[in-house]
Design a protein around this motif. Structure first.
Motif, short mmCIF file in Angstrom:
data_model
loop_
_atom_site.label_atom_id
_atom_site.label_comp_id
_atom_site.label_asym_id
_atom_site.label_seq_id
_atom_site.Cartn_x
_atom_site.Cartn_y
_atom_site.Cartn_z
N GLY A 514 -24.57 9.61 18.72
CA GLY A 514 -25.36 10.46 19.60
C GLY A 514 -26.79 10.58 19.14
N VAL A 515 -26.98 10.78 17.84
CA VAL A 515 -28.33 10.88 17.29
C VAL A 515 -29.10 9.58 17.51
CG1 VAL A 515 -29.67 11.11 15.16
CG2 VAL A 515 -27.71 12.62 15.58
N ILE A 516 -28.43 8.45 17.25
CA ILE A 516 -29.09 7.14 17.43
C ILE A 516 -29.48 6.95 18.89
CG2 ILE A 516 -28.73 4.65 17.38
CD1 ILE A 516 -26.95 5.07 14.92
N ALA A 517 -28.61 7.34 19.81
CA ALA A 517 -28.91 7.19 21.24
C ALA A 517 -30.13 8.02 21.62
CB ALA A 517 -27.70 7.61 22.07
N ILE A 518 -30.19 9.26 21.14
CA ILE A 518 -31.32 10.14 21.48
C ILE A 518 -32.62 9.59 20.91
CG2 ILE A 518 -32.29 12.43 21.12
CD1 ILE A 518 -29.39 13.50 21.17
N VAL A 519 -32.59 9.20 19.64
CA VAL A 519 -33.79 8.66 19.00
C VAL A 519 -34.26 7.40 19.72
CG1 VAL A 519 -34.68 7.61 16.89
CG2 VAL A 519 -33.25 9.66 16.74
N THR A 520 -33.31 6.55 20.11
CA THR A 520 -33.68 5.30 20.78
C THR A 520 -34.33 5.57 22.13
OG1 THR A 520 -31.82 4.18 19.71
CG2 THR A 520 -32.81 3.08 21.61
N VAL A 521 -33.76 6.50 22.89
CA VAL A 521 -34.33 6.83 24.21
C VAL A 521 -35.73 7.39 24.04
CG1 VAL A 521 -34.13 8.36 26.20
CG2 VAL A 521 -32.11 7.16 25.34
N VAL A 522 -35.90 8.28 23.07
CA VAL A 522 -37.23 8.85 22.81
C VAL A 522 -38.22 7.75 22.44
CG1 VAL A 522 -38.55 10.35 21.27
CG2 VAL A 522 -36.33 11.13 22.16
N ALA A 523 -37.78 6.83 21.60
CA ALA A 523 -38.66 5.73 21.18
C ALA A 523 -39.01 4.83 22.36
CB ALA A 523 -37.98 4.92 20.08
N MET A 524 -38.03 4.58 23.24
CA MET A 524 -38.28 3.73 24.41
C MET A 524 -39.31 4.36 25.33
SD MET A 524 -34.35 2.51 25.24
CE MET A 524 -34.76 1.55 26.70
N ILE A 525 -39.31 5.69 25.40
CA ILE A 525 -40.28 6.39 26.25
C ILE A 525 -41.64 6.53 25.57
CG2 ILE A 525 -40.79 8.59 27.39
CD1 ILE A 525 -37.78 8.94 27.83
N ALA A 526 -41.63 6.83 24.25
CA ALA A 526 -42.87 7.18 23.55
C ALA A 526 -43.67 5.98 23.07
CB ALA A 526 -42.54 8.10 22.37
N VAL A 527 -42.98 4.93 22.61
CA VAL A 527 -43.69 3.82 21.96
C VAL A 527 -44.67 3.10 22.89
CG1 VAL A 527 -43.39 1.55 20.90
CG2 VAL A 527 -41.97 3.47 20.16
N PRO A 528 -44.30 2.71 24.12
CA PRO A 528 -45.25 1.96 24.97
C PRO A 528 -46.56 2.69 25.21
CG PRO A 528 -43.04 1.72 25.83
CD PRO A 528 -42.95 2.74 24.75
N PRO A 529 -46.56 4.00 25.58
CA PRO A 529 -47.87 4.65 25.77
C PRO A 529 -48.65 4.84 24.47
CG PRO A 529 -46.07 6.23 26.10
CD PRO A 529 -45.45 4.88 26.02
N LEU A 530 -47.95 4.99 23.34
CA LEU A 530 -48.65 5.13 22.07
C LEU A 530 -49.34 3.82 21.68
CD1 LEU A 530 -46.07 7.22 19.98
CD2 LEU A 530 -48.27 7.99 20.89
N VAL A 531 -48.70 2.71 21.97
CA VAL A 531 -49.24 1.40 21.60
C VAL A 531 -50.34 0.97 22.56
CG1 VAL A 531 -48.68 -1.05 21.31
CG2 VAL A 531 -47.12 0.71 20.44
N ALA A 532 -50.20 1.37 23.84
CA ALA A 532 -51.14 0.92 24.86
C ALA A 532 -52.55 1.44 24.55
CB ALA A 532 -50.70 1.40 26.23
N SER A 533 -53.53 0.56 24.64
CA SER A 533 -54.92 0.94 24.37
C SER A 533 -55.56 1.61 25.58
CB SER A 533 -55.73 -0.30 23.97
OG SER A 533 -55.67 -1.28 24.99
N GLU A 534 -55.05 1.34 26.76
CA GLU A 534 -55.55 1.97 27.98
C GLU A 534 -54.41 2.09 28.98
OE1 GLU A 534 -57.35 -2.19 29.84
OE2 GLU A 534 -58.71 -0.63 29.17
N HIS A 535 -54.65 2.82 30.04
CA HIS A 535 -53.64 3.07 31.08
C HIS A 535 -52.36 3.64 30.46
CE1 HIS A 535 -56.29 0.88 33.72
NE2 HIS A 535 -56.16 -0.24 33.02
N LYS A 536 -52.51 4.65 29.65
CA LYS A 536 -51.35 5.22 28.97
C LYS A 536 -50.39 5.90 29.95
CE LYS A 536 -53.65 5.94 24.51
NZ LYS A 536 -52.78 5.03 23.75
N GLY A 537 -50.95 6.47 31.01
CA GLY A 537 -50.10 7.10 32.01
C GLY A 537 -49.18 6.08 32.67
N ALA A 538 -49.73 4.92 33.01
CA ALA A 538 -48.93 3.86 33.62
C ALA A 538 -47.88 3.35 32.65
CB ALA A 538 -49.84 2.71 34.07
#
Length: 650
Positions: A514-538
């Motif tokens: 359960g912990v791994i699933a939650i952490v993975t989902v959070v990472a899937m949502i958070a990582v792309p906008p954190l890495v993106a240099s622009e258009h973070k909302g998209a």
């Protein structure tokens, strides 16, 4: 290596050697010709228009095929044994050059045109005969009239007309036509109409017209110079002449069936010539030289050079070989030729159906082979059907002269028969009869079999995701490797951990998963906008939508339950057929029952093979390819060649 290495080749030769070079390249089937003229035009280089588009050769090929179809109608009927012998007869083995030389020595080209023209003439004759027959049917009721209408038109004060009215039970139309001012004589009658002769004075013309309209009187269209009897004789004479001409045509066409083998060679020669001429607009040529550019299999370069040395001579051509550039690879200009061992090669047809990979991608065929074979075997799941598939495929390869496509299909049949036999033994099914040994009973252990199907689905999906991760890492697309590969591998694994922990009452596994699933989902949502240099909302919106894709994975796993369902249905139908025949009385069971059970099992096997073929392909295309494969490559296409009537001697 699953994708063959190719090199760019540029051939320069004298203009009068062009056809010999193209023939040899066509014969080798290992050069993909590209549009060099277009390349030059893109560089603002002036080029000469093509001298031929191949339309004349295409027309002659189509006419030859039409002639063959015509002559096949006039061949003598063959017994089953003769048809079998014909199917076994080997096609002649000829090179492109040899085929051209054979056809050039034959004078059947003009006869092909005559065959087509004669068939068209026969169709016209048949149409004329049909029209004559209709006219004879119309005139037959008037055969008693032996006076031409023109002889009656000059009678003073009187008008004579032939015609008909509808017939009914009370002959009401005929009765309404009778009037004391007219003379009406019935010539003949049928169930539908009454044919009459009407005579009236010219002064009563208006009165007759009124009565005739009320009675539905229809004038008969006659040749006014001949009587109906004479017209019938004339039509019958014309009909006999047409029938005689038709017989002459039929006899000529029957006699021409002996040149069918020669026309087959001509047809193939015309097709091959058409394919070469189609390349004219792609080849640069001036008054002296031609330049042919394309791609060749790297391992075949030496063979191409030796073949051209033999065909046109070393001093008469020059060949330049280059490696593909990075730009050509990235622009998808490099054609892809799949290259696999004999066990995997038949499955290339499935990859090509979807689309070949890009030159710098990987060929999924080696992965397709084990998965497709397993899916097919589970869906067929009968030892008897597997043996029939094996024996039938081997017999077809041994007995008949098969085309290249049928060679691949029958080889595929041999390979797929093995998992079918293995799964038939595992299911303990032989033509629907339960064997004394089995690993799993599909009828009684359906839930277990469904679970196995889902596990196989999980392995397939994991293989697709691992391949996706590898490809993205290889191309240094690290974010995509995480979002479309690694994260889903971890998330799906955590879901399996949750399921296992719940079913096996393992709290620690349940908690960790359960912990791994939650952490993975959070990472899937958070990582792309954190890495993106622009258009973070998209990027955030895209990552949320990516997580929503978990619903499609549920559908993917459910889709694999068809492995259980189709295997179960095939065996159940076979058992039902056996039960049906067993209910027949004793004598019928061993007479009609034998034929019936053979037909029923043949029908069930046909449906099982069709279902296994289609649904296995669906699992590969959607659930497996959908995870990583695009199939956007440029297929390696040699110069077209027809091997319908001959084998190519390479």
């Amino acid at each position: 290596m699953a994708i063959a290495e190719v090199n760019k080749v540029t051939l320069v030769t004298f203009r009068d050697k062009k056809d010999r070079v193209l023939k040899r390249l066509q014969n080798l089937q290992n050069v993909h010709v590209t549009d060099f003229n277009q390349t030059l035009q893109d560089q603002d280089f002036e080029t000469t228009l093509a001298s031929s588009d191949g339309s004349e050769s295409e027309k002659r090929y189509q006419e030859a095929e039409q002639a063959l179809n015509i002559l096949n109608e006039y061949q003598a009927s063959l017994s089953l044994l003769d048809k079998f012998k014909r199917a076994r007869k080997k096609r002649p083995v000829l090179s492109i050059e040899a085929l051209d030389s054979v056809t050039l020595n034959q004078n059947n080209g003009r006869r092909i045109h005559e065959i087509v023209a004669q068939q068209e003439e026969r169709h016209q004759i048949q149409g004329k005969i049909e029209n004559i027959d209709d006219t004879i049917d119309d005139l037959s009721p008037w055969k008693q009239v032996d006076v031409p209408l023109s002889a009656l038109q000059d009678i003073p004060y009187v008008t004579v007309r032939y015609g008909s009215v509808l017939n009914d039970d009370n002959r009401s139309h005929y009765k309404s036509l009778n009037d004391e001012a007219f003379y009406i004589e019935e010539i003949s009658s049928t169930d539908k109409q009454i044919n009459v002769l009407a005579v009236y004075e010219k002064k009563d013309a208006d009165h007759f017209a009124e009565v005739a309209e009320h009675a539905g009187f229809q004038d008969l269209s006659l040749d006014k110079t001949l009587s109906p009897a004479e017209r019938l004789d004339d039509l019958k004479t014309k009909r006999e002449a047409l029938k005689q001409r038709e017989k002459e045509i039929v006899d000529a066409l029957k006699n021409d069936t002996q040149i069918i083998p020669a026309i087959k060679l001509l047809s193939e020669a015309f097709y091959n010539r058409w394919q070469r001429q189609k390349l004219d607009h792609m080849i640069y040529h001036n008054d002296y030289l031609v330049v042919i550019q394309g791609w060749a299999i790297a391992d075949d370069i030496e063979d191409i050079q030796s073949q051209l040395d033999e065909s046109v001579g070393n001093p008469n051509y020059a060949m330049f070989v280059e490696k593909p550039t990075d730009d050509e690879i990235s622009d998808n200009e490099v054609p892809v030729k799949l290259k696999n061992n004999g066990l995997v090669a038949p499955f290339e047809m499935f990859t090509e159906m979807y689309g070949v990979p890009a030159y710098d991608a990987i060929d999924p065929t080696p992965q397709v082979m084990p998965f497709y074979a397993l899916f097919f075997g589970m869906m067929m799941g009968d030892l008897g059907y597997g043996i029939l598939l094996l024996v039938g495929s081997l017999l077809a390869r041994w007995l008949f002269d098969l085309s290249d496509t049928m060679q691949v299909i029958t080889k595929l049949g041999v390979i797929l028969s093995i998992p079918t036999i293995i799964m038939g033994i595992a299911y303990g099914s032989f033509f629907g009869v339960s064997l004394p040994f089995k690993l799993i009973d599909p009828l009684n252990d359906a839930i277990t079999l469904m679970a196995i199907s889902v596990v196989i689905g999980a392995i397939t999906i994991y293989a697709g995701l691992l391949t996706k991760t590898y490809l993205e890492l290889r191309h240094k697309n690290y974010l995509t490797a995480f979002t479309d590969g690694i994260s889903w591998l971890v998330l799906l694994s955590s879901f399996f951990g949750l399921g296992a922990g719940a079913m096996l009452n393992m709290p620690l596994v349940l908690k960790v998963s359960g912990v791994i699933a939650i952490v993975t989902v959070v990472a899937m949502i958070a990582v792309p906008p954190l890495v993106a240099s622009e258009h973070k909302g998209a990027a955030l919106g895209g990552s949320v939508y990516n997580v929503y894709g978990v619903t499609s994975y549920i559908g993917d796993f459910v889709s694999f339950t068809r492995l259980m369902a189709l295997g179960l249905s095939s065996g159940s139908i076979a058992m039902a057929f056996n039960l049906l025949v067993s209910l027949l009385p004793g004598p019928a069971r061993f007479t009609v029952g034998i034929a019936l059970i053979v037909l029923l099992h043949a029908f069930n096997m046909f449906l099982s093979v069709l279902s296994a073929y289609v649904h296995s392909l669906r699992l590969i295309f959607v659930e497996f390819f959908g995870k990583f494969y695009e199939g956007t490559g440029n297929k390696f296409t040699p110069i077209g060649i027809l091997q319908k009537y001959t084998h190519l001697d390479r």
